[in-house]
Write a protein that holds these residues in place. Structure first.
Motif, PDB file in Angstrom:
ATOM      1  N   ASN A  71      42.940 -25.985 127.120  1.00 49.27           N
ATOM      2  CA  ASN A  71      42.408 -26.229 125.782  1.00 49.27           C
ATOM      3  C   ASN A  71      40.981 -25.720 125.679  1.00 49.27           C
ATOM      4  OD1 ASN A  71      44.790 -27.637 125.052  1.00 49.27           O
ATOM      5  ND2 ASN A  71      43.986 -29.486 126.062  1.00 49.27           N
ATOM      6  N   THR A  72      40.697 -25.034 124.592  1.00 49.00           N
ATOM      7  CA  THR A  72      39.354 -24.523 124.324  1.00 49.00           C
ATOM      8  C   THR A  72      38.785 -25.261 123.120  1.00 49.00           C
ATOM      9  OG1 THR A  72      39.912 -22.345 125.199  1.00 49.00           O
ATOM     10  CG2 THR A  72      37.989 -22.508 123.758  1.00 49.00           C
ATOM     11  N   ILE A  73      37.649 -25.933 123.332  1.00 48.49           N
ATOM     12  CA  ILE A  73      36.991 -26.671 122.254  1.00 48.49           C
ATOM     13  C   ILE A  73      35.844 -25.810 121.732  1.00 48.49           C
ATOM     14  CG2 ILE A  73      35.753 -28.781 121.650  1.00 48.49           C
ATOM     15  CD1 ILE A  73      37.174 -30.147 123.968  1.00 48.49           C
ATOM     16  N   PRO A  74      35.859 -25.449 120.461  1.00 48.80           N
ATOM     17  CA  PRO A  74      34.803 -24.595 119.931  1.00 48.80           C
ATOM     18  C   PRO A  74      33.488 -25.358 119.740  1.00 48.80           C
ATOM     19  CG  PRO A  74      36.283 -25.253 118.182  1.00 48.80           C
ATOM     20  CD  PRO A  74      36.885 -25.783 119.454  1.00 48.80           C
ATOM     21  N   SER A  75      32.408 -24.613 119.660  1.00 48.57           N
ATOM     22  CA  SER A  75      31.094 -25.213 119.410  1.00 48.57           C
ATOM     23  C   SER A  75      31.001 -25.692 117.973  1.00 48.57           C
ATOM     24  CB  SER A  75      29.990 -24.195 119.692  1.00 48.57           C
ATOM     25  OG  SER A  75      30.034 -23.747 121.033  1.00 48.57           O
ATOM     26  N   THR A  76      30.360 -26.830 117.777  1.00 55.21           N
ATOM     27  CA  THR A  76      30.198 -27.395 116.429  1.00 55.21           C
ATOM     28  C   THR A  76      28.742 -27.609 116.054  1.00 55.21           C
ATOM     29  OG1 THR A  76      30.435 -29.636 117.328  1.00 55.21           O
ATOM     30  CG2 THR A  76      32.440 -28.543 116.533  1.00 55.21           C
ATOM     31  N   TYR A  77      27.816 -27.134 116.912  1.00 55.14           N
ATOM     32  CA  TYR A  77      26.400 -27.341 116.566  1.00 55.14           C
ATOM     33  C   TYR A  77      26.000 -26.421 115.424  1.00 55.14           C
ATOM     34  CZ  TYR A  77      25.729 -23.274 119.657  1.00 55.14           C
ATOM     35  OH  TYR A  77      25.807 -22.039 120.245  1.00 55.14           O
ATOM     36  N   GLU A  78      24.941 -26.801 114.742  1.00 52.26           N
ATOM     37  CA  GLU A  78      24.499 -26.096 113.542  1.00 52.26           C
ATOM     38  C   GLU A  78      23.034 -25.692 113.667  1.00 52.26           C
ATOM     39  OE1 GLU A  78      25.191 -28.700 110.319  1.00 52.26           O
ATOM     40  OE2 GLU A  78      27.391 -28.558 110.414  1.00 52.26           O
ATOM     41  N   PHE A  79      22.656 -24.730 112.847  1.00 55.24           N
ATOM     42  CA  PHE A  79      21.269 -24.260 112.805  1.00 55.24           C
ATOM     43  C   PHE A  79      20.418 -25.268 112.030  1.00 55.24           C
ATOM     44  CE2 PHE A  79      17.806 -21.826 110.886  1.00 55.24           C
ATOM     45  CZ  PHE A  79      17.294 -21.178 112.002  1.00 55.24           C
ATOM     46  N   VAL A  80      19.324 -25.729 112.649  1.00 51.15           N
ATOM     47  CA  VAL A  80      18.468 -26.732 112.007  1.00 51.15           C
ATOM     48  C   VAL A  80      17.037 -26.250 111.844  1.00 51.15           C
ATOM     49  CG1 VAL A  80      19.878 -28.659 112.802  1.00 51.15           C
ATOM     50  CG2 VAL A  80      17.990 -27.831 114.240  1.00 51.15           C
ATOM     51  N   GLY A  81      16.750 -25.015 112.176  1.00 52.37           N
ATOM     52  CA  GLY A  81      15.412 -24.476 111.991  1.00 52.37           C
ATOM     53  C   GLY A  81      14.412 -25.073 112.968  1.00 52.37           C
ATOM     54  N   LEU A  82      13.256 -25.441 112.451  1.00 55.60           N
ATOM     55  CA  LEU A  82      12.151 -25.924 113.281  1.00 55.60           C
ATOM     56  C   LEU A  82      12.100 -27.443 113.373  1.00 55.60           C
ATOM     57  CD1 LEU A  82       9.332 -23.517 111.993  1.00 55.60           C
ATOM     58  CD2 LEU A  82      10.747 -23.252 114.045  1.00 55.60           C
ATOM     59  N   SER A  83      13.182 -28.108 113.024  1.00 52.05           N
ATOM     60  CA  SER A  83      13.150 -29.576 113.020  1.00 52.05           C
ATOM     61  C   SER A  83      12.959 -30.133 114.432  1.00 52.05           C
ATOM     62  CB  SER A  83      14.432 -30.127 112.409  1.00 52.05           C
ATOM     63  OG  SER A  83      15.566 -29.713 113.160  1.00 52.05           O
ATOM     64  N   ASN A  84      13.513 -29.467 115.453  1.00 54.20           N
ATOM     65  CA  ASN A  84      13.312 -29.940 116.826  1.00 54.20           C
ATOM     66  C   ASN A  84      11.843 -29.887 117.221  1.00 54.20           C
ATOM     67  OD1 ASN A  84      16.032 -30.504 117.487  1.00 54.20           O
ATOM     68  ND2 ASN A  84      16.429 -28.337 117.872  1.00 54.20           N
ATOM     69  N   TYR A  85      11.184 -28.804 116.853  1.00 53.96           N
ATOM     70  CA  TYR A  85       9.761 -28.679 117.176  1.00 53.96           C
ATOM     71  C   TYR A  85       8.933 -29.714 116.421  1.00 53.96           C
ATOM     72  CZ  TYR A  85      11.116 -24.176 119.179  1.00 53.96           C
ATOM     73  OH  TYR A  85      11.698 -23.199 119.928  1.00 53.96           O
ATOM     74  N   ALA A  86       9.258 -29.923 115.160  1.00 57.14           N
ATOM     75  CA  ALA A  86       8.514 -30.911 114.368  1.00 57.14           C
ATOM     76  C   ALA A  86       8.686 -32.306 114.951  1.00 57.14           C
ATOM     77  CB  ALA A  86       8.993 -30.870 112.917  1.00 57.14           C
ATOM     78  N   GLY A  87       9.921 -32.626 115.374  1.00 53.24           N
ATOM     79  CA  GLY A  87      10.156 -33.934 115.963  1.00 53.24           C
ATOM     80  C   GLY A  87       9.394 -34.138 117.256  1.00 53.24           C
ATOM     81  N   ILE A  88       9.294 -33.082 118.078  1.00 50.16           N
ATOM     82  CA  ILE A  88       8.593 -33.202 119.349  1.00 50.16           C
ATOM     83  C   ILE A  88       7.086 -33.335 119.144  1.00 50.16           C
ATOM     84  CG2 ILE A  88       8.000 -31.956 121.469  1.00 50.16           C
ATOM     85  CD1 ILE A  88      10.805 -30.764 121.422  1.00 50.16           C
ATOM     86  N   VAL A  89       6.515 -32.469 118.325  1.00 50.16           N
ATOM     87  CA  VAL A  89       5.064 -32.439 118.149  1.00 50.16           C
ATOM     88  C   VAL A  89       4.551 -33.730 117.519  1.00 50.16           C
ATOM     89  CG1 VAL A  89       3.189 -31.252 116.954  1.00 50.16           C
ATOM     90  CG2 VAL A  89       4.990 -29.932 118.060  1.00 50.16           C
ATOM     91  N   THR A  90       5.334 -34.330 116.647  1.00 52.72           N
ATOM     92  CA  THR A  90       4.894 -35.558 115.977  1.00 52.72           C
ATOM     93  C   THR A  90       5.255 -36.824 116.741  1.00 52.72           C
ATOM     94  OG1 THR A  90       6.958 -35.569 114.674  1.00 52.72           O
ATOM     95  CG2 THR A  90       5.029 -34.490 113.705  1.00 52.72           C
ATOM     96  N   SER A  91       5.857 -36.696 117.900  1.00 50.11           N
ATOM     97  CA  SER A  91       6.261 -37.885 118.654  1.00 50.11           C
ATOM     98  C   SER A  91       5.150 -38.322 119.594  1.00 50.11           C
ATOM     99  CB  SER A  91       7.533 -37.589 119.462  1.00 50.11           C
ATOM    100  OG  SER A  91       7.279 -36.632 120.472  1.00 50.11           O
ATOM    101  N   ALA A  92       5.114 -39.629 119.860  1.00 53.63           N
ATOM    102  CA  ALA A  92       4.140 -40.161 120.808  1.00 53.63           C
ATOM    103  C   ALA A  92       4.458 -39.703 122.229  1.00 53.63           C
ATOM    104  CB  ALA A  92       4.124 -41.684 120.734  1.00 53.63           C
ATOM    105  N   GLU A  93       5.728 -39.450 122.506  1.00 53.26           N
ATOM    106  CA  GLU A  93       6.142 -38.997 123.836  1.00 53.26           C
ATOM    107  C   GLU A  93       5.476 -37.677 124.197  1.00 53.26           C
ATOM    108  OE1 GLU A  93       8.144 -39.852 127.295  1.00 53.26           O
ATOM    109  OE2 GLU A  93       8.346 -41.021 125.447  1.00 53.26           O
ATOM    110  N   PHE A  94       5.399 -36.765 123.241  1.00 55.72           N
ATOM    111  CA  PHE A  94       4.802 -35.457 123.505  1.00 55.72           C
ATOM    112  C   PHE A  94       3.319 -35.597 123.843  1.00 55.72           C
ATOM    113  CE2 PHE A  94       2.459 -31.770 121.791  1.00 55.72           C
ATOM    114  CZ  PHE A  94       2.954 -30.799 122.637  1.00 55.72           C
ATOM    115  N   LEU A  95       2.593 -36.395 123.064  1.00 55.62           N
ATOM    116  CA  LEU A  95       1.163 -36.558 123.315  1.00 55.62           C
ATOM    117  C   LEU A  95       0.906 -37.231 124.657  1.00 55.62           C
ATOM    118  CD1 LEU A  95      -0.035 -37.636 119.745  1.00 55.62           C
ATOM    119  CD2 LEU A  95      -0.135 -35.368 120.804  1.00 55.62           C
TER     120      LEU A  95
END
Length: 322
Positions: A71-95
């Protein structure tokens, strides 16, 4: 008197066509470089491009395509732009991680340079058994980093470690080297300094040996003290070498994965975790967040590029070529 006429007319199309092209003239050099370029593109270029692409998606272990049996399961992820970067930079974990990573890098590189310079100056003087001392001091650098990390993890074990055994034998209490947040940071800094000083020592020793001895002799004749000779001859003479090794040491220490991960596992409670080990955990532990880990990796690369550019410009403003 005979007048010699020189033909200054432009060469015809045939003459121009007979000129060898740059590629044909240097084909041997291109052929020698081609394997390295191909390997670099395969091992570095493609993973880097793939990582940048994944950082712009929401790819996780659940959304990545995979094959299970027939069985082959296709990828279901989607393009989200820069949201990953925004989430990281604004998180307390990153600082938090960035602050400790910068502190770890500055302290380690400063100790690398200070201790390496002291040992290099000691070995640059006439000394009995100098060759033996050089070999012994280079050994920590010759041993693979992961082997050294495992050895130090055993030595610093709170219950069975050799270091605590020596402290108890001297009538002192043992220290939780790997279980206390402060001592865990001290431990990884000490291990990394032990690993990095030999490289700095060898590089600075080469720089010291390149400084003309006549400068020291002339300064001594003029009555210059040892401190003034060190300040006005040794340090300026080491600048070309020091600029390069400090930059290399900063990049290596910033990305020093084996020491942190193998000695303390980033603990206790993530207190000794730096950016690269945290990015690794995002991709390979728990629910694997490939897009988040890729975004962390791209940010780390961007930070190092910015640091290298600023450092290079600072050297240029001081009139040093690099």
């Amino acid at each position: 008197m005979t007048t010699q006429v020189v033909d200054t007319a432009a060469p015809g199309p045939r003459a121009r066509g007979r000129r060898p092209r740059a590629g044909a003239r240097h084909w041997y050099a291109w052929a020698m470089c081609a394997p390295v370029v191909i390997v670099t593109l395969v091992l570095v270029g493609y993973p880097l491009a793939r990582g940048v692409y994944l950082s712009l998606t929401d790819a996780t272990e659940a959304t990545m395509g995979r094959t299970i049996g027939m069985n082959t399961i296709p990828s279901t992820y989607e393009f989200v732009g820069l949201s990953n970067y925004a989430g990281i930079v604004t998180s307390a974990e990153f600082l938090t991680r960035l602050g400790w990573t910068v502190t770890w890098t500055v302290v380690c590189v400063a100790l690398h340079y200070g201790l390496g310079l002291g040992l290099a100056m000691l070995l640059n003087r006439p000394l009995r058994l100098r060759s033996l001392y050089r070999v012994l001091l280079v050994l920590p650098w010759a041993v693979p980093a992961f082997v050294s990390a495992f050895i130090w993890r055993y030595l610093l074990n709170g219950e069975f470690g050799v270091v605590n055994a020596m402290l108890r034998a001297a009538g002192l209490g043992g220290i939780d080297w790997l279980d206390d947040p402060l001592w865990a940071k001290v431990s990884v800094i000490a291990v990394n300094v032990w690993l990095g000083v030999p490289f700095m020592m060898l590089a600075l020793l080469g720089g010291l040996q390149a400084i003309p001895r006549e400068l020291y002799e002339a300064a001594e004749v003029d009555g210059a003290t040892p401190w003034r000779r060190f300040r006005h001859i040794t340090l300026p003479g080491l600048r070309p070498v020091a600029g390069t090794v400090v930059l290399l040491g900063t990049i290596w220490t910033f990305n020093q994965f084996p020491v942190i991960y193998l000695v303390t596992r980033g603990g206790p409670g993530g207190s000794s975790e730096i950016l690269v080990t945290y990015a690794y955990r995002q991709a390979f532990e728990g629910i694997r967040d490939y897009s988040g880990s890729a975004a962390w990796g791209v940010l780390i690369l961007a930070l190092l590029v910015v640091m290298a550019v600023v450092y290079r410009r600072a050297l240029r403003t001081r009139g040093e070529a690099w």
